[in-house]
Design a protein around this motif. Structure first.
Motif, PDB file in Angstrom:
ATOM      1  N   PHE A 123       2.299   4.911  -6.512  1.00  0.00           N
ATOM      2  CA  PHE A 123       2.533   3.471  -6.545  1.00  0.00           C
ATOM      3  C   PHE A 123       3.661   3.136  -7.521  1.00  0.00           C
ATOM      4  CE2 PHE A 123       1.967  -0.458  -8.882  1.00  0.00           C
ATOM      5  CZ  PHE A 123       2.088  -1.387  -7.864  1.00  0.00           C
TER       6      PHE A 123
ATOM      7  N   GLU B 252      -1.118  -6.553  -3.932  1.00  0.00           N
ATOM      8  CA  GLU B 252      -1.653  -6.839  -2.593  1.00  0.00           C
ATOM      9  C   GLU B 252      -3.082  -7.320  -2.758  1.00  0.00           C
ATOM     10  OE1 GLU B 252      -2.929  -4.075   1.061  1.00  0.00           O
ATOM     11  OE2 GLU B 252      -0.825  -3.894   0.494  1.00  0.00           O
TER      12      GLU B 252
ATOM     13  N   SER C 118       0.856  -1.184   0.000  1.00  0.00           N
ATOM     14  CA  SER C 118       0.000   0.000   0.000  1.00  0.00           C
ATOM     15  C   SER C 118       0.893   1.235   0.000  1.00  0.00           C
ATOM     16  CB  SER C 118      -0.874   0.043   1.254  1.00  0.00           C
ATOM     17  OG  SER C 118      -1.802  -1.000   1.238  1.00  0.00           O
TER      18      SER C 118
ATOM     19  N   THR D  99      -4.053  -4.455  -7.041  1.00  0.00           N
ATOM     20  CA  THR D  99      -4.759  -5.699  -6.720  1.00  0.00           C
ATOM     21  C   THR D  99      -4.605  -6.769  -7.795  1.00  0.00           C
ATOM     22  OG1 THR D  99      -6.784  -4.806  -7.682  1.00  0.00           O
ATOM     23  CG2 THR D  99      -6.461  -4.517  -5.287  1.00  0.00           C
TER      24      THR D  99
ATOM     25  N   ARG E 197      -3.566   0.549  -3.510  1.00  0.00           N
ATOM     26  CA  ARG E 197      -3.052  -0.818  -3.562  1.00  0.00           C
ATOM     27  C   ARG E 197      -3.218  -1.341  -4.979  1.00  0.00           C
ATOM     28  NH1 ARG E 197      -6.053  -4.507  -1.692  1.00  0.00           N
ATOM     29  NH2 ARG E 197      -7.953  -3.351  -1.409  1.00  0.00           N
TER      30      ARG E 197
END
Length: 138
Positions: A36, A136, A2, A80, A78
């Motif tokens: 990110f 994640e 995260s 995914t 996050r």
């Protein structure tokens, strides 16, 4: 993994009542994605400079409590899903000092180069490896 992006709510982000306009949140989410990518060691500009971009094909936003000016928000991002041709994200936006998100969102992207689907796993394996290692699961 995260990542957290802290942002100031700007006056132009708001309507005449000082409430953040719904169209501003996707911009904040994009800023979260950029954080990110940077955190993975291959910022967005790295992939972009090689001609590839994560084109958004789906965005789902659930608005809760409103955010007002002046204040700060925290965008938690996050990854995914990361597969050769696609990548997806989940987000939560928090008002400063609050523990419950005021917005929850997801986005789905396909990698494109020259307007066509692009396989990051085979074409930029080092970048794909960094991004996929950061996935994640919910």
């Amino acid at each position: 993994m995260s990542v957290v992006t802290e942002l100031d709510v700007r006056y132009p982000d708001c309507d005449t009542m000082g409430v953040v306009h719904h169209a501003v949140y996707p911009i904040w989410l994009e800023m979260g994605r950029m954080t990110f990518f940077d955190s993975c060691g291959y910022g967005y500009t790295y992939a972009h400079s090689r001609g590839t971009d994560p084109a958004m094909v789906e965005l789902n936003v659930k608005y809760g409590a409103s955010v007002t000016f002046p204040s700060r928000v925290r965008v938690v991002t996050r990854c995914t899903l990361c597969e050769g041709k696609k990548i997806a994200f989940a987000y939560e936006v928090y008002k400063q000092g609050e523990d419950e998100p005021c917005v929850r969102a997801t986005s789905f992207h396909i990698w494109v180069k020259d307007g066509k689907s692009y396989n990051m796993e085979t074409e930029l394996p080092q970048v794909f490896g960094a991004y996929s290692a950061a996935v994640e699961k919910a």
